[in-house]
Design an enzyme around this catalytic site. Structure first.
Site, short mmCIF file in Angstrom:
data_model
loop_
_atom_site.label_atom_id
_atom_site.label_comp_id
_atom_site.label_asym_id
_atom_site.label_seq_id
_atom_site.Cartn_x
_atom_site.Cartn_y
_atom_site.Cartn_z
N GLU A 65 0.84 -1.20 0.00
CA GLU A 65 0.00 0.00 0.00
C GLU A 65 0.88 1.25 0.00
O GLU A 65 0.62 2.22 -0.72
CB GLU A 65 -0.89 0.04 1.25
CG GLU A 65 -1.84 -1.12 1.41
CD GLU A 65 -1.23 -2.26 2.21
OE1 GLU A 65 -0.05 -2.60 1.99
OE2 GLU A 65 -1.93 -2.83 3.04
N LEU A 216 19.75 -30.08 -3.03
CA LEU A 216 18.60 -29.42 -2.40
C LEU A 216 18.84 -27.93 -2.15
O LEU A 216 18.40 -27.38 -1.14
CB LEU A 216 18.18 -30.12 -1.09
CG LEU A 216 17.79 -31.60 -1.21
CD1 LEU A 216 17.27 -32.13 0.13
CD2 LEU A 216 16.75 -31.83 -2.29
#
Ligand SMILES: NC(=O)c1ccc[n+]([C@@H]2O[C@H](COP(=O)([O-])OP(=O)(O)OC[C@H]3O[C@@H](n4cnc5c(N)ncnc54)[C@H](OP(=O)(O)O)[C@@H]3O)[C@@H](O)[C@H]2O)c1
Length: 372
Positions: A65, A216
């Site tokens: 915002e 990973l």
């Protein structure tokens, strides 16, 4: 008539719904960078035209915002602000968005969904009390986008668990020799690196760790703010062959299971943290206590089947590839109990899309969300 046909949207103008859709797309730009905060996007509208936009780009940084209102400047006066999640009304790392909205002279705020965080919620009521017109749009795509964020308030006992598997058409995750590189193509693999960036930890089962020697790590377009922890579920504690997981220059390795004796000592000497757990549910609870809010499990089949059987999977990313691997190949779901049609859970389809020659299907468990 609104574009979705969903009557909950009928209090919003079509332009406001389009603005919310656009704000949702902007919010994705925070993936991997804003967690544990939610991804949020915002658009400022004047006379039905977009005049500014913003998104929450970095944890601790300006809220969507604030970015959109700053970009709008004087044009925010009397304007409509469409924002995917309820504006906050508390002082955190940033000032309350409700104050900024009122100070900017915004006339109307259209909110995708209320904030599930009790600390930040209440912004809609505060804005209304301050004379701003507020509409809640019940835009459920926001909770889907922020499933990890919503999960922590609905399910504080364990992380959000997503399972990701790449399979052949006939449901195999590896050929009869145990090889899975590569079932899927480069687009699907790039997607997986993007996906990893938004999770706190990436896991595999012990056999996959020994067989595939996976790293990973995240090696894609998005560099995560905090590299995900790497994790192996293992009862034996045997990680011979898993040289990349035991590489001390990479993010920390956690081993979850009831490994004991010499195996446990060897893991600890190699720098891994062992999290004792007799069951998968117990292991997940222990991970949550260590601050792991989200876990991406990348196989193999036995671990996948056991997690599903225990109803511990919230979302399934299924990449299916155009090849058959036939008898002797490794099944995608070992140890899955058989079920009659009348009992089998029908998962919700969240997304379907092509990734090169492969197809991504994202499914969400109704049982897990109902339990929350
Ligand atoms: N295509 C794909 O997406 C994909 C992804 C991953 C793997 N793969 C392939 O899948 C194959 C391996 O799959 P898999 O089904 O044989 O094995 P897996 O699921 O990778 O590993 C099974 C292991 O998980 C551990 N485990 C299971 N239950 C546990 C529990 N309750 N607590 C702690 N640990 C637990 C045990 O490890 P210990 O034995 O250490 O006790 C068990 O042997 C490999 O060939 C690999 O290449 C394919």
């Amino acid at each position: 008539m609104n574009p979705s046909g969903d009557e909950r949207f009928q209090r919003c103008a079509v332009t406001e719904l389009s603005a919310l859709e656009h704000a949702l797309a902007l919010a994705w730009r925070g993936w991997g960078r804003v967690q544990p905060n939610p991804m949020v996007g915002a658009v400022v509208l004047r006379d039905g035209e977009q005049v500014a936009e913003g998104w929450h780009a970095e944890f601790g940084g300006e809220h969507a915002e604030a970015v959109a209102l700053r970009a709008a400047g004087d044009r925010a006066k009397g304007a409509t602000l469409a924002v995917t999640l309820e504006p906050c009304r508390h002082h955190g790392k940033q000032p309350p968005c409700t104050d900024l909205i009122r100070q900017a002279g915004v006339r109307r705020v259209v909110i995708g969904l209320p904030d599930p965080n009790p600390l930040a919620a209440g912004g809609a009521a505060e804005l209304r009390a301050g004379g701003v017109e507020v509409t809640l749009a019940s835009f459920t795509a926001v909770s889907r986008q922020n499933a990890i964020f919503f999960h922590q308030f609905n399910h504080p006992d364990r992380p959000f668990v997503a399972l990701k598997l790449a399979t052949s058409v006939d449901g195999a995750i590896a050929d009869r020799a145990g090889r899975c590189r590569w079932i899927s193509g480069p687009e699907a693999r790039a997607f997986v690196h993007w996906l990893r960036a938004g999770f706190d930890a990436i896991a595999v089962g012990g056999r996959t760790a020994r067989r595939d020697d996976p790293a990973l790590t995240v090696r894609g377009e998005v560099t995560p703010r905090v590299p995900p922890r790497r994790l192996v579920f293992s009862r034996s504690g045997d990680l011979r062959g898993a040289t990349q997981l035991l590489d001390p220059t990479q993010p920390p390795l956690l081993v979850v299971g009831d490994a004991a004796g010499d195996a446990r000592v060897a893991l600890q000497r190699a720098g891994a943290e062992v999290i004792p757990a007799e069951t998968l549910a117990e292991g997940l609870r222990a991970l949550r206590r260590r601050g792991v809010l989200s876990l991406l499990v990348e196989g193999g089949g036995q671990l996948a089947g056991r997690l599903l059987a225990a109803q511990l999977v919230d979302r399934f990313y299924w990449i299916h590839s155009p090849l058959w691997l036939g008898p002797g190949s490794v099944p995608a779901f070992g140890d899955l109990p058989s079920q009659g049609l009348e009992d089998a859970e029908r998962w919700a389809v969240a997304e379907r899309r092509a990734l090169g020659d492969d197809t991504l299907l994202v499914l969400e468990s109704r049982a897990c969300s109902a339990a929350s």
